[in-house]
Design a protein around this motif. Structure first.
Motif, PDB file in Angstrom:
ATOM      1  N   GLY A 372       0.796  -1.219   0.000  1.00  9.55           N
ATOM      2  CA  GLY A 372       0.000   0.000   0.000  1.00  9.55           C
ATOM      3  C   GLY A 372       0.830   1.270   0.000  1.00  9.55           C
ATOM      4  N   LYS A 373       0.142   2.403  -0.154  1.00  3.50           N
ATOM      5  CA  LYS A 373       0.821   3.691  -0.295  1.00  3.50           C
ATOM      6  C   LYS A 373       1.520   4.150   0.984  1.00  3.50           C
ATOM      7  N   ASP A 374       1.195   3.524   2.116  1.00  5.38           N
ATOM      8  CA  ASP A 374       1.839   3.906   3.378  1.00  5.38           C
ATOM      9  C   ASP A 374       3.090   3.077   3.692  1.00  5.38           C
ATOM     10  N   CYS A 375       3.468   2.216   2.771  1.00  2.65           N
ATOM     11  CA  CYS A 375       4.682   1.387   2.944  1.00  2.65           C
ATOM     12  C   CYS A 375       5.915   2.290   3.071  1.00  2.65           C
ATOM     13  N   LYS A 376       6.788   2.009   4.040  1.00  4.71           N
ATOM     14  CA  LYS A 376       7.980   2.822   4.299  1.00  4.71           C
ATOM     15  C   LYS A 376       8.877   2.909   3.061  1.00  4.71           C
ATOM     16  N   TYR A 377       9.063   1.776   2.413  1.00  2.00           N
ATOM     17  CA  TYR A 377       9.950   1.746   1.240  1.00  2.00           C
ATOM     18  C   TYR A 377       9.380   2.622   0.129  1.00  2.00           C
ATOM     19  N   PHE A 378       8.093   2.419  -0.171  1.00  4.16           N
ATOM     20  CA  PHE A 378       7.453   3.186  -1.246  1.00  4.16           C
ATOM     21  C   PHE A 378       7.459   4.685  -0.939  1.00  4.16           C
ATOM     22  N   LYS A 379       7.120   5.054   0.284  1.00  5.75           N
ATOM     23  CA  LYS A 379       7.044   6.472   0.655  1.00  5.75           C
ATOM     24  C   LYS A 379       8.403   7.153   0.504  1.00  5.75           C
ATOM     25  N   TYR A 380       9.470   6.477   0.945  1.00  9.50           N
ATOM     26  CA  TYR A 380      10.808   7.078   0.870  1.00  9.50           C
ATOM     27  C   TYR A 380      11.244   7.248  -0.585  1.00  9.50           C
ATOM     28  N   ILE A 381      11.089   6.200  -1.378  1.00  9.68           N
ATOM     29  CA  ILE A 381      11.557   6.240  -2.770  1.00  9.68           C
ATOM     30  C   ILE A 381      10.744   7.230  -3.599  1.00  9.68           C
ATOM     31  N   SER A 382       9.424   7.204  -3.444  1.00 12.90           N
ATOM     32  CA  SER A 382       8.583   8.123  -4.229  1.00 12.90           C
ATOM     33  C   SER A 382       8.863   9.575  -3.841  1.00 12.90           C
ATOM     34  N   HIS A 383       9.119   9.817  -2.562  1.00 11.47           N
ATOM     35  CA  HIS A 383       9.447  11.171  -2.111  1.00 11.47           C
ATOM     36  C   HIS A 383      10.773  11.645  -2.716  1.00 11.47           C
ATOM     37  N   GLN A 384      11.785  10.762  -2.671  1.00 10.13           N
ATOM     38  CA  GLN A 384      13.101  11.126  -3.226  1.00 10.13           C
ATOM     39  C   GLN A 384      13.024  11.335  -4.730  1.00 10.13           C
ATOM     40  N   GLY A 385      12.234  10.491  -5.394  1.00  7.29           N
ATOM     41  CA  GLY A 385      12.090  10.603  -6.847  1.00  7.29           C
ATOM     42  C   GLY A 385      11.388  11.881  -7.255  1.00  7.29           C
ATOM     43  N   CYS A 386      10.330  12.217  -6.518  1.00  8.03           N
ATOM     44  CA  CYS A 386       9.598  13.463  -6.816  1.00  8.03           C
ATOM     45  C   CYS A 386      10.453  14.685  -6.478  1.00  8.03           C
ATOM     46  N   LYS A 387      11.214  14.588  -5.392  1.00  6.18           N
ATOM     47  CA  LYS A 387      12.113  15.669  -4.976  1.00  6.18           C
ATOM     48  C   LYS A 387      13.179  15.927  -6.047  1.00  6.18           C
ATOM     49  N   ALA A 388      13.628  14.841  -6.668  1.00  7.22           N
ATOM     50  CA  ALA A 388      14.635  14.959  -7.731  1.00  7.22           C
ATOM     51  C   ALA A 388      14.004  15.323  -9.073  1.00  7.22           C
ATOM     52  N   GLN A 389      12.684  15.472  -9.072  1.00  6.15           N
ATOM     53  CA  GLN A 389      11.915  15.848 -10.264  1.00  6.15           C
ATOM     54  C   GLN A 389      12.112  14.861 -11.421  1.00  6.15           C
ATOM     55  N   VAL A 390      12.071  13.584 -11.073  1.00  2.00           N
ATOM     56  CA  VAL A 390      12.152  12.532 -12.092  1.00  2.00           C
ATOM     57  C   VAL A 390      10.723  12.118 -12.439  1.00  2.00           C
ATOM     58  N   LYS A 391      10.372  12.265 -13.688  1.00  8.51           N
ATOM     59  CA  LYS A 391       8.984  12.092 -14.134  1.00  8.51           C
ATOM     60  C   LYS A 391       8.418  10.717 -13.792  1.00  8.51           C
ATOM     61  N   ARG A 392       9.199   9.656 -14.015  1.00 11.90           N
ATOM     62  CA  ARG A 392       8.638   8.312 -13.823  1.00 11.90           C
ATOM     63  C   ARG A 392       8.294   8.033 -12.351  1.00 11.90           C
ATOM     64  N   PHE A 393       8.982   8.717 -11.422  1.00 12.15           N
ATOM     65  CA  PHE A 393       8.661   8.528 -10.006  1.00 12.15           C
ATOM     66  C   PHE A 393       7.352   9.241  -9.643  1.00 12.15           C
ATOM     67  N   ARG A 394       7.061  10.383 -10.315  1.00 12.06           N
ATOM     68  CA  ARG A 394       5.772  11.038 -10.108  1.00 12.06           C
ATOM     69  C   ARG A 394       4.640  10.155 -10.629  1.00 12.06           C
ATOM     70  N   MET A 395       4.890   9.538 -11.785  1.00 13.66           N
ATOM     71  CA  MET A 395       3.889   8.632 -12.368  1.00 13.66           C
ATOM     72  C   MET A 395       3.712   7.388 -11.496  1.00 13.66           C
ATOM     73  N   LEU A 396       4.819   6.931 -10.906  1.00 13.64           N
ATOM     74  CA  LEU A 396       4.762   5.777  -9.997  1.00 13.64           C
ATOM     75  C   LEU A 396       3.868   6.095  -8.794  1.00 13.64           C
ATOM     76  N   LYS A 397       4.059   7.271  -8.227  1.00 16.62           N
ATOM     77  CA  LYS A 397       3.275   7.669  -7.047  1.00 16.62           C
ATOM     78  C   LYS A 397       1.788   7.744  -7.389  1.00 16.62           C
ATOM     79  N   LYS A 398       1.478   8.314  -8.539  1.00 12.34           N
ATOM     80  CA  LYS A 398       0.078   8.407  -8.966  1.00 12.34           C
ATOM     81  C   LYS A 398      -0.527   7.028  -9.187  1.00 12.34           C
ATOM     82  N   PHE A 399       0.260   6.136  -9.793  1.00 13.43           N
ATOM     83  CA  PHE A 399      -0.238   4.783 -10.097  1.00 13.43           C
ATOM     84  C   PHE A 399      -0.592   4.035  -8.806  1.00 13.43           C
ATOM     85  N   VAL A 400       0.306   4.065  -7.839  1.00 13.90           N
ATOM     86  CA  VAL A 400       0.080   3.342  -6.579  1.00 13.90           C
ATOM     87  C   VAL A 400      -1.095   3.955  -5.813  1.00 13.90           C
TER      88      VAL A 400
END
Length: 412
Positions: A372-400
């Motif tokens: 789920g979206k509250d998973c520690k691993y997912f939250k950390y990675i999606s946050h770092q990816g969005c912070k780095a402004q990498v498009k596929r990580f924003r799409m990943l967050k939306k998908f989950v």
């Protein structure tokens, strides 16, 4: 008295062996050699009526010491081995084999071949029949060295393209080595056992000369004959041969299915999963999911990007279609108690992000779906990816986030 002498001799012998063992364990090879010399001398000076012949222990200990002693030479080793050969007829061929291995490890291939030829011609009454298996090993290793010579001649022909008499001479030498190697290698692989290097070399010979049917028969026998011990490599060799011959996917899947049953963590499970996912049959796609989940149960696969990519792709397809969600649920039910700590901790999220962004992306997708979206691993990675402004990580967050209800259905 004679009894006291025997008792004292036995005690001193046992004490000496204990000192030798202690010295060897501490890698004190000079000290071990001194004690072994004393041990041998004590045997020679034993005046009891009980005969004590040279034992296998002396051979084994002496060989180990000479292999590690800083001042030992090849000449000394050869001299010791020759003494061991003549001191025990029952061990003659075993000692010959060990001598050959030592020569090969020191790059003395010609000397090794000469020793194998001498051992092959050895005859000693009934012992010749008793040591039939050892003799077959002698012949097999001789065949292996013939294969080595054949391979060298083959490479000369293929790489340098010799002309005229030189070309003919090399080719004749090559065919001579082939005949000698094939005869000996064929004999050893008839005996039930694990003969990986011999089988590989024999199949290489057969393939080069176009005898594919014989090669396939050899590999099938090695893999499926119940008299042979279970051996993952037998199925690997069969699969690799079938792949080289362009055989059907059905044949390749059949070979890898057995390998999966024996070693679910084998590196070829990526190939197996890929083939199964491309199948139109639902049963095979289901097996593909099982295969990749099983592979990721092992620590050696924790950072395998291809494996996580395979799992992420299949899980994503199932989630989008909303078909066969029970496949994921069935696999996850036995893993939900230990996979989160094993694969999806915050510590691993930080390490994966620093070392490999692609790995962290694939794992985050799987983690988000499974936990789920509250998973520690997912939250950390999606946050770092969005912070780095990498498009596929924003799409990943939306998908989950969009498919979070799937997590509830899986975890129910």
């Amino acid at each position: 008295s004679s009894y006291d002498h025997k008792l004292n001799f036995r005690k001193s012998k046992e004490a000496c062996l204990s000192y030798i063992q202690d010295a060897m364990l501490q890698k004190q090879w000079k000290r071990a050699a001194e004690f072994l010399t004393s041990y041998i001398e004590s045997l020679e000076k034993d005046y009891s009526r009980e005969h004590v012949g040279p034992s296998e222990m002396i051979w084994r200990i002496g060989t180990e010491i000479l292999c590690h002693h800083s001042h030992s030479s090849m000449k000394e080793f050869n001299c010791f081995i020759e003494q061991m050969k003549i001191s025990g007829v029952k061990r003659y061929l075993k000692v010959c084999l060990e001598h050959v291995f030592h020569l090969l490890c020191n790059g003395q291939v010609d000397e090794a071949y000469q020793n194998l030829s001498l051992a092959e011609s050895w005859r000693f009454g009934d012992q010749t029949a008793i040591q039939d298996k050892e003799m077959k090993l002698i012949q097999a290793y001789k065949g292996l060295l013939d294969y080595y010579s054949w391979s060298k001649q083959k490479n000369i022909l293929l790489e340098h393209g010799l002309d005229g008499f030189a070309d003919l001479s090399v080719e004749q030498e090559m065919h001579s080595c082939f005949r000698k190697a094939a005869v000996n290698l064929k004999e050893i692989i008839k005996i039930p056992g694990v003969w990986d290097p011999f089988v590989k070399c024999y199949v290489d010979l057969l393939e080069f000369y176009g005898d594919h049917n014989e090669a396939l028969q050899v590999l099938n026998e090695y893999a499926y004959n119940s008299r042979f011990p279970a051996n993952p490599n037998a199925h690997v060799y069969l699969y690799q041969f079938l792949k080289r011959q362009g055989e059907s996917k059905k044949s390749l899947i059949s070979a890898l299915k057995i390998l999966h049953d024996i070693v679910p963590s084998h590196e070829l499970m990526i190939d197996f999963n890929t083939m199964l996912q491309k199948s139109k049959k639902r049963k095979k796609r289901r097996l593909g999911l099982e295969v990749i989940f099983a592979a990721l149960d092992y620590a050696g696969w924790k950072e395998n990007v291809k494996a996580w990519s395979c799992l992420a792709r299949q899980v994503k397809q199932i989630v989008i279609s909303e078909k066969h969600l029970h496949w994921i649920k069935e696999e996850w039910s036995s893993r939900k108690d230990w996979w989160p700590a094993f694969h999806f901790s915050r510590y691993l999220a930080k390490r994966n992000w620093q070392k490999n962004k692609s790995l962290s992306y694939e794992k985050a997708l799987v983690a988000g779906i499974l936990l789920g979206k509250d998973c520690k691993y997912f939250k950390y990675i999606s946050h770092q990816g969005c912070k780095a402004q990498v498009k596929r990580f924003r799409m990943l967050k939306k998908f989950v986030n969009r498919h979070n209800p799937v997590f509830l259905r899986i975890s129910d």
